[in-house]
Design a protein around this motif. Structure first.
Motif, PDB file in Angstrom:
ATOM      1  N   LEU A 159       0.719  -1.023  -0.046  1.00  0.00           N
ATOM      2  CA  LEU A 159       0.098   0.064  -0.219  1.00  0.00           C
ATOM      3  C   LEU A 159       1.015   1.248   0.135  1.00  0.00           C
ATOM      4  O   LEU A 159       0.356   2.321   0.044  1.00  0.00           O
ATOM      5  N   GLY A 160       2.125   1.068   0.103  1.00  0.00           N
ATOM      6  CA  GLY A 160       3.162   2.189  -0.302  1.00  0.00           C
ATOM      7  C   GLY A 160       3.827   2.591   1.089  1.00  0.00           C
ATOM      8  O   GLY A 160       4.546   3.724   0.914  1.00  0.00           O
ATOM      9  N   ALA A 161       4.033   1.768   2.013  1.00  0.00           N
ATOM     10  CA  ALA A 161       4.919   1.879   3.076  1.00  0.00           C
ATOM     11  C   ALA A 161       6.402   1.892   2.846  1.00  0.00           C
ATOM     12  O   ALA A 161       6.575   0.780   2.349  1.00  0.00           O
ATOM     13  N   ARG A 162       7.217   2.822   3.003  1.00  0.00           N
ATOM     14  CA  ARG A 162       8.527   2.773   2.823  1.00  0.00           C
ATOM     15  C   ARG A 162       9.170   1.787   3.788  1.00  0.00           C
ATOM     16  O   ARG A 162       8.816   1.795   4.858  1.00  0.00           O
ATOM     17  N   PRO A 163      10.433   1.333   3.734  1.00  0.00           N
ATOM     18  CA  PRO A 163      11.070   0.569   4.573  1.00  0.00           C
ATOM     19  C   PRO A 163      11.227   1.513   5.966  1.00  0.00           C
ATOM     20  O   PRO A 163      11.154   0.847   7.237  1.00  0.00           O
ATOM     21  N   ARG A 164      11.474   2.471   5.985  1.00  0.00           N
ATOM     22  CA  ARG A 164      11.707   3.350   7.028  1.00  0.00           C
ATOM     23  C   ARG A 164      10.334   3.525   7.897  1.00  0.00           C
ATOM     24  O   ARG A 164      10.259   3.705   9.219  1.00  0.00           O
ATOM     25  N   ASP A 165       9.084   3.605   7.021  1.00  0.00           N
ATOM     26  CA  ASP A 165       7.900   3.716   7.745  1.00  0.00           C
ATOM     27  C   ASP A 165       7.718   2.360   8.558  1.00  0.00           C
ATOM     28  O   ASP A 165       7.287   2.480   9.706  1.00  0.00           O
ATOM     29  N   ILE A 166       8.155   1.254   8.056  1.00  0.00           N
ATOM     30  CA  ILE A 166       7.872   0.043   8.891  1.00  0.00           C
ATOM     31  C   ILE A 166       8.775   0.143   9.875  1.00  0.00           C
ATOM     32  O   ILE A 166       8.485  -0.242  11.203  1.00  0.00           O
ATOM     33  N   ARG A 167      10.094   0.623   9.735  1.00  0.00           N
ATOM     34  CA  ARG A 167      11.094   0.415  10.762  1.00  0.00           C
ATOM     35  C   ARG A 167      10.441   1.363  11.940  1.00  0.00           C
ATOM     36  O   ARG A 167      10.476   0.705  13.220  1.00  0.00           O
ATOM     37  N   LEU A 168      10.123   2.755  11.579  1.00  0.00           N
ATOM     38  CA  LEU A 168       9.710   3.306  12.595  1.00  0.00           C
ATOM     39  C   LEU A 168       8.441   2.879  13.492  1.00  0.00           C
ATOM     40  O   LEU A 168       8.304   2.998  14.592  1.00  0.00           O
ATOM     41  N   GLN A 169       7.627   2.192  12.629  1.00  0.00           N
ATOM     42  CA  GLN A 169       6.416   1.549  13.158  1.00  0.00           C
ATOM     43  C   GLN A 169       6.952   0.654  14.272  1.00  0.00           C
ATOM     44  O   GLN A 169       6.127   0.748  15.452  1.00  0.00           O
ATOM     45  N   PHE A 170       7.665  -0.230  14.128  1.00  0.00           N
ATOM     46  CA  PHE A 170       8.217  -1.101  14.984  1.00  0.00           C
ATOM     47  C   PHE A 170       9.010  -0.364  16.260  1.00  0.00           C
ATOM     48  O   PHE A 170       8.895  -0.996  17.271  1.00  0.00           O
ATOM     49  N   LEU A 171       9.949   0.331  15.876  1.00  0.00           N
ATOM     50  CA  LEU A 171      10.496   0.981  16.782  1.00  0.00           C
ATOM     51  C   LEU A 171       9.687   1.976  17.868  1.00  0.00           C
ATOM     52  O   LEU A 171       9.814   1.764  19.140  1.00  0.00           O
ATOM     53  N   THR A 172       8.598   2.541  17.287  1.00  0.00           N
ATOM     54  CA  THR A 172       7.526   3.050  18.047  1.00  0.00           C
ATOM     55  C   THR A 172       6.877   2.038  18.853  1.00  0.00           C
ATOM     56  O   THR A 172       6.591   2.599  20.252  1.00  0.00           O
ATOM     57  N   GLU A 173       6.902   0.917  18.484  1.00  0.00           N
ATOM     58  CA  GLU A 173       6.035  -0.033  19.191  1.00  0.00           C
ATOM     59  C   GLU A 173       6.994  -0.423  20.426  1.00  0.00           C
ATOM     60  O   GLU A 173       6.471  -0.399  21.689  1.00  0.00           O
ATOM     61  N   ALA A 174       8.153  -0.703  20.268  1.00  0.00           N
ATOM     62  CA  ALA A 174       9.301  -1.017  21.307  1.00  0.00           C
ATOM     63  C   ALA A 174       9.360   0.109  22.251  1.00  0.00           C
ATOM     64  O   ALA A 174       9.265  -0.097  23.528  1.00  0.00           O
ATOM     65  N   LEU A 175       9.446   1.346  21.661  1.00  0.00           N
ATOM     66  CA  LEU A 175       9.311   2.601  22.400  1.00  0.00           C
ATOM     67  C   LEU A 175       8.270   2.708  23.520  1.00  0.00           C
ATOM     68  O   LEU A 175       8.458   2.885  24.760  1.00  0.00           O
ATOM     69  N   LEU A 176       7.033   2.463  22.900  1.00  0.00           N
ATOM     70  CA  LEU A 176       5.734   2.581  23.865  1.00  0.00           C
ATOM     71  C   LEU A 176       5.822   1.358  24.904  1.00  0.00           C
ATOM     72  O   LEU A 176       5.425   1.766  25.895  1.00  0.00           O
ATOM     73  N   LEU A 177       6.389   0.126  24.507  1.00  0.00           N
ATOM     74  CA  LEU A 177       6.577  -0.606  25.476  1.00  0.00           C
ATOM     75  C   LEU A 177       7.529  -0.376  26.717  1.00  0.00           C
ATOM     76  O   LEU A 177       7.167  -0.450  27.602  1.00  0.00           O
ATOM     77  N   GLY A 178       8.245   0.278  26.299  1.00  0.00           N
ATOM     78  CA  GLY A 178       9.536   0.791  27.176  1.00  0.00           C
ATOM     79  C   GLY A 178       8.921   1.849  27.979  1.00  0.00           C
ATOM     80  O   GLY A 178       9.260   1.549  29.458  1.00  0.00           O
ATOM     81  N   ILE A 179       8.059   2.629  27.286  1.00  0.00           N
ATOM     82  CA  ILE A 179       7.710   3.672  28.376  1.00  0.00           C
ATOM     83  C   ILE A 179       6.869   3.236  29.378  1.00  0.00           C
ATOM     84  O   ILE A 179       6.679   3.520  30.502  1.00  0.00           O
ATOM     85  N   LEU A 180       5.952   2.325  28.662  1.00  0.00           N
ATOM     86  CA  LEU A 180       5.085   1.600  29.552  1.00  0.00           C
ATOM     87  C   LEU A 180       5.472   0.812  30.774  1.00  0.00           C
ATOM     88  O   LEU A 180       5.159   1.200  32.025  1.00  0.00           O
ATOM     89  N   GLY A 181       6.525   0.187  30.457  1.00  0.00           N
ATOM     90  CA  GLY A 181       7.212  -0.706  31.350  1.00  0.00           C
ATOM     91  C   GLY A 181       7.987   0.080  32.460  1.00  0.00           C
ATOM     92  O   GLY A 181       7.587  -0.104  33.719  1.00  0.00           O
ATOM     93  N   GLY A 182       8.413   1.367  31.789  1.00  0.00           N
ATOM     94  CA  GLY A 182       9.168   2.113  32.984  1.00  0.00           C
ATOM     95  C   GLY A 182       8.293   2.775  33.595  1.00  0.00           C
ATOM     96  O   GLY A 182       8.516   2.901  34.917  1.00  0.00           O
ATOM     97  N   ALA A 183       7.311   3.220  33.222  1.00  0.00           N
ATOM     98  CA  ALA A 183       6.050   4.089  34.073  1.00  0.00           C
ATOM     99  C   ALA A 183       5.544   3.441  35.054  1.00  0.00           C
ATOM    100  O   ALA A 183       5.543   3.679  36.209  1.00  0.00           O
ATOM    101  N   ILE A 184       5.248   1.853  34.814  1.00  0.00           N
ATOM    102  CA  ILE A 184       4.708   1.026  35.864  1.00  0.00           C
ATOM    103  C   ILE A 184       5.687   0.723  36.840  1.00  0.00           C
ATOM    104  O   ILE A 184       5.373   0.855  37.862  1.00  0.00           O
ATOM    105  N   GLY A 185       6.906   0.796  36.130  1.00  0.00           N
ATOM    106  CA  GLY A 185       8.090   0.108  37.152  1.00  0.00           C
ATOM    107  C   GLY A 185       8.273   1.178  38.300  1.00  0.00           C
ATOM    108  O   GLY A 185       8.365   1.213  39.345  1.00  0.00           O
ATOM    109  N   VAL A 186       8.441   2.472  37.825  1.00  0.00           N
ATOM    110  CA  VAL A 186       8.425   3.931  38.530  1.00  0.00           C
ATOM    111  C   VAL A 186       7.513   3.865  39.573  1.00  0.00           C
ATOM    112  O   VAL A 186       7.658   4.154  40.751  1.00  0.00           O
ATOM    113  N   GLY A 187       5.950   3.491  38.980  1.00  0.00           N
ATOM    114  CA  GLY A 187       5.069   3.603  40.034  1.00  0.00           C
ATOM    115  C   GLY A 187       5.211   2.689  41.087  1.00  0.00           C
ATOM    116  O   GLY A 187       4.900   3.014  42.221  1.00  0.00           O
TER     117      GLY A 187
END
Lengths: 407, 238
Positions: A321-349
């Motif tokens: 549908l037109g996603a460039r490689p960097r779109d896909i890479r950013l999508q999965f990196l963002t997902e990892a980042l979101l997981l990291g932020i969630l994990g960090g926030a819960i851990g801090v809590g």
């Protein structure tokens, strides 16, 4: 793709696999919470120790009634004036410089219309030397006054100012409990330290005999609440400990040191041990917690790889549908980042909750500095991105044909 | 059946597809497979071309090349006048996004999001603002008869409905070419007829449609038909 878009897609993916997302971040949650609590324990112990050092006399040993074993823990009035007298002998205990038996209690001290409650110590003339204190006005009571049970009192600086304001209290008469006593001296100020329960300036000292006769009542066997010992020097502290231990075991007719009905503590050695133990322990625990963080990061990578595999068709479709490689890479990196932020926030809590709940259970203070909280979030984000790079790159490099062919 | 016709397509002098003497070889393990051995063809605007042939004839390979999912080993391919056989991955992605609407046998919808979000997917990569994406997707879904299923996820839809969502997704970017790979292969005959009717309507409204199929009935629906065998065009327009 804009960042908001990436974040939306990532949060959809995280929500779609709620259970798995939760399991993925568990490692980071535990790691962050463990690191923060460990550092907090270390910081708390340091602060506590610093407060204690400032309020202590030097080369001091405290003998208190009750042993360390369960059978002897509640030995009650096992220490007596006789013990203190024996330890004072230079032939028996050459390493002991001075001995001060202590009885103590809370009393109301009144001057005119002003009255205040404070700890009143009954001790001998050597208390001043043992506690490394000095007199700033008047004098301390003499051995003679101690023996005859003179009604004299020496006030701490804070106690004096509470009762007399700025005036010199020496020569005035105050009522301790119900006994009128003459103020003969004021102690130097040592600062209150950190502990509110042992303010070393808000106190009064009276002769031991006076305390027993007029304040707390004399017990049949001349029992005292504790005995303070000052070693002749910092080098003889352990010798003084040995001498006191041997002498008291002998006096109390105890053959097994384990059965001792008294406990000798060296506050300074405790403090230095506590400091070194706590910093070693902190480093060790922080190391272990750090390893668990690393494992948490690897967990994120593992699940992200599984996720990339599972979503091969999705990746193929997005590419078609037109996603460039960097779109896909950013999508999965963002997902990892979101997981990291969630994990960090819960851990801090969890760590911040533990900071409030744990101290009452383990009686150790936990103080988590703000920089640790900020650092924890930062580290969990960094970690998840680092471990997200490989899976994201794998996803980005998938050929759309291969990806769409996968069943 | 609701009319699927979008705004009538402006006629143009450039062929939507122009393929000149294309070959494709690839390695399968250690064996070199010659999937296409010199194919030339053109698809003019407004044609409904069906490409048929037995398995192993090179249909899928041709479809991948026409869809710009892959590049040929030799030969030239122009899509709406743009030379694609030398393009890199990023340029190809952009070209697919702008010019081609895909319809797959397996529908290939995202299970985690609703019909509207599935339809608008390609527009995200075209950087169309969110409000406009939504509006265009909803309008298209309503026209294709799924107005009551906008918020439904794929698993809540029948096969025919899912393929209609996929058709809406292929149309939403207003591409020059609709490229379908066995679009009825996973459907019962009633749903298959519905989908084929939509293709007829697309053709009638002036869209360029290429359908790859091994089903003779489907192949017969096209305005033009082309048969592949052993990597060469056997019969039909060339």
């Amino acid at each position: 793709m804009k960042f908001g878009e990436l974040l939306r897609v990532a949060s959809e993916a995280v929500q779609w696999n709620r259970m798995r997302s939760l399991l993925t971040i568990l490692g980071i949650v535990i790691g962050i919470a463990a690191v923060m609590v460990t550092v907090g324990l270390g910081e708390g112990a340091q602060a506590k120790v610093k407060g204690e050092i400032s309020a202590l006399g030097s080369n001091l040993l405290t003998i208190s009634p009750g042993g360390s074993s369960a059978a002897t823990a509640d030995s009650g009035e096992s220490l007596t004036e006789r013990d203190a007298a024996a330890l004072s002998s230079h032939t028996v205990a050459p390493a002991i410089g001075a001995v001060a038996p202590i009885v103590q209690g809370d009393e109301t001290v009144t001057f005119g219309a002003t009255s205040t409650s404070m700890i009143v110590y009954g001790s001998t003339a050597s208390w001043l030397q043992v506690r490394s204190r000095s007199i700033v006005s008047g004098e301390f009571f003499s051995p003679a006054q101690e023996t005859e049970g003179a009604n004299v009192v020496v006030l701490g600086s804070e106690a004096a100012s509470e009762l007399f304001g700025g005036r010199d209290p020496v020569g005035e008469t105050v009522t301790v409990g119900s006994t009128p006593m003459t103020v003969i001296g004021v102690l130097n100020s040592v600062g209150s330290g950190t502990s509110p329960t042992t303010n070393e300036d808000d106190l009064a000292v009276v002769p031991l005999t006076t305390a027993q006769n007029s304040l707390f009542g004399a017990s049949s066997n001349d029992a005292v609440d504790s005995i303070l010992i000052k070693a002749t020097g910092s080098g003889t502290l352990s010798a003084a400990y040995q001498e006191a231990d041997n002498e008291l075991l002998m006096l109390h007719n105890i053959s097994e040191p384990a059965d001792a009905n008294f406990t000798i503590t060296s506050e300074q050695s405790l403090v230095s041990t506590a400091t070194s133990v706590s910093s070693t322990l902190t480093a060790l625990l922080a190391g272990i917690a750090g390893v668990s963080l690393l494992v948490g990061g690897i967990g994120v990578m593992n699940i992200m790889l599984v996720s990339v595999n599972e979503r091969t068709r999705e990746i193929g479709l997005r590419k078609a549908l037109g996603a460039r490689p960097r779109d896909i890479r950013l999508q999965f990196l963002t997902e990892a980042l979101l997981l990291g932020i969630l994990g960090g926030a819960i851990g801090v809590g969890i760590a911040l909750i533990a900071q409030h709940v744990l101290p009452s259970l383990i009686s150790d203070p936990i103080s988590i500095p703000a920089w640790v909280t900020a650092g924890a979030i930062g580290i969990s984000m960094l970690l998840s991105v680092i471990f997200g790079v490989y899976p994201a790159t794998r996803a980005a490099q998938l050929s759309p044909i291969e990806a769409l062919r996968t069943e | 059946m609701a009319a699927v016709a979008l705004a009538a397509v402006e006629p143009s002098v450039v062929d939507v597809i122009k393929v000149s003497d294309v070959t494709k070889r690839y390695l399968l393990g250690s064996v070199v497979v010659e999937a296409l051995r010199g194919v030339s063809m053109t698809v003019a605007e407004g044609q409904f071309l069906t490409i048929t042939g037995p398995s192993g004839s090179g249909k899928s390979t041709l479809m991948h090349l026409l869809g710009c999912l892959d590049v040929p080993t030799t030969g030239e391919i122009l899509i709406s006048g743009e030379r694609v056989d030398q393009m890199g991955e990023v340029e190809l992605a952009s070209l697919r996004n702008r010019r081609i609407g895909f319809i797959f046998q397996q529908f290939n919808l995202l299970a985690s999001v609703d019909a509207v979000a599935n339809v608008e997917l390609g527009l995200i990569y075209a950087r169309v603002p969110r409000a406009e994406r939504r509006a265009r997707s909803i309008e298209l879904l309503e026209r294709i008869g799924l107005g009551n299923h906008l918020r439904h996820r794929p698993m809540e839809l029948s096969g025919g409905q899912q393929q209609r969502v996929a058709i809406a997704r292929a149309l939403v970017g207003n591409p020059d070419l609709i490229l379908a790979d066995e679009p009825t292969g996973n459907l019962d005959s009633a749903s298959a007829q519905e989908i084929l009717t939509i293709f007829d309507e697309l053709h009638a409204s002036g869209r360029t449609v290429v359908v790859i199929t091994h089903d003779p009935e489907v192949a017969a629906r096209g305005s033009h038909t082309l048969t592949l065998r052993d990597g060469r065009i056997l019969a039909g327009v060339a």
